[in-house]
Design an enzyme around this catalytic site. Structure first.
Site, mmCIF file in Angstrom:
data_model
loop_
_atom_site.group_PDB
_atom_site.id
_atom_site.type_symbol
_atom_site.label_atom_id
_atom_site.label_comp_id
_atom_site.label_asym_id
_atom_site.label_seq_id
_atom_site.Cartn_x
_atom_site.Cartn_y
_atom_site.Cartn_z
ATOM 1 N N HIS A 121 35.602 47.102 15.999
ATOM 2 C CA HIS A 121 35.947 46.381 14.773
ATOM 3 C C HIS A 121 34.723 46.049 13.924
ATOM 4 O O HIS A 121 34.801 46.089 12.692
ATOM 5 C CB HIS A 121 36.695 45.088 15.117
ATOM 6 C CG HIS A 121 37.969 45.327 15.860
ATOM 7 N ND1 HIS A 121 38.396 44.511 16.895
ATOM 8 C CD2 HIS A 121 38.904 46.300 15.743
ATOM 9 C CE1 HIS A 121 39.534 44.977 17.370
ATOM 10 N NE2 HIS A 121 39.859 46.055 16.698
ATOM 11 N N HIS A 125 30.970 38.913 23.818
ATOM 12 C CA HIS A 125 31.092 39.716 22.605
ATOM 13 C C HIS A 125 30.213 39.154 21.495
ATOM 14 O O HIS A 125 30.370 38.004 21.074
ATOM 15 C CB HIS A 125 32.549 39.747 22.151
ATOM 16 C CG HIS A 125 33.445 40.501 23.077
ATOM 17 N ND1 HIS A 125 34.020 41.709 22.742
ATOM 18 C CD2 HIS A 125 33.860 40.229 24.347
ATOM 19 C CE1 HIS A 125 34.752 42.154 23.757
ATOM 20 N NE2 HIS A 125 34.669 41.264 24.745
#
Length: 207
Positions: A99, A166
């Site tokens: 993403h 992340h």
């Protein structure tokens, strides 16, 4: 990408054939990004950066040129009758979020119950690397690893757990540091029998 590839199956993702831009096109794209960020791609410190980025991407995303089937192709069938759990834990990996194209990294834990034989332990680590070195989501990567185990080893059961941090959460957005995301999948005996799942969790220290 067709519907089969979107499903995340190993067959569709292994050695996908697609047009790749030339080295010159890649380097020009990096120069564009540098300029868009507000810097001068012709200054001394950045003039060789496009080539470096291209070489780094070849390594970071080498998984597109690698096959899970190749990684698990060598099966040892003479195991002295051993048929209990085989588990490799704390396999380090780093990948990139599809993403935002920023890193996520952590540890993988893989277990299976042999049926037709076993593979070398290093091959399980290589399997993780094959899928980590692609643009990924953690959920998809978890599913791809267990699909590859089932398709290539035909075990009585398989278990996969990924723990990762992340950078899309720590470097941008909510800036939440130290948050760990855990995903897992169980198939066969691990999915059917709670006792086997509990053994897996105990072995990886999550109990």
């Amino acid at each position: 990408m067709d519907a089969t590839a979107k499903s995340g199956t190993v067959t569709a993702l292994d050695k996908v054939t697609r047009h790749k831009p030339s080295q010159e096109e890649v380097e020009n794209a990096v120069r564009t990004l540098i300029a868009w960020a507000g810097d001068d791609p012709t200054r001394e410190g950045l003039i060789e950066t496009p080539g470096r980025v291209a070489r780094a991407y070849s390594e970071l995303f080498a998984g597109y040129e690698q096959s899970a089937s190749d990684a698990l192709s060598k099966i040892f069938r003479e195991v002295g009758g051993y048929d209990d759990i085989v588990l490799l834990k704390d396999i380090p990996f780093h990948s990139h979020c599809e993403h935002h194209m920023v890193p996520f990294f952590g540890k993988a834990h893989i277990a299976y119950l042999p049926h037709e034989g076993v593979v070398g332990l290093s091959k399980l680590a290589r399997l993780v690397d094959v899928f980590a070195r692609r643009l990924q989501t953690q959920e998809t990567m978890t599913q791809q690893i267990i699909d590859a185990l089932n398709e290539n080893l035909n075990p009585r059961g398989a278990a996969v757990m990924l723990e990762a941090e992340h950078m899309c959460m720590t470097m941008r957005g909510v800036h939440s540091h130290g948050v760990t995301t855990i995903t897992h999948r169980f198939t066969g005996v691990f999915a059917e029998e709670r006792e086997e799942r509990e053994r897996f969790f105990a072995f990886v220290g999550k109990r």
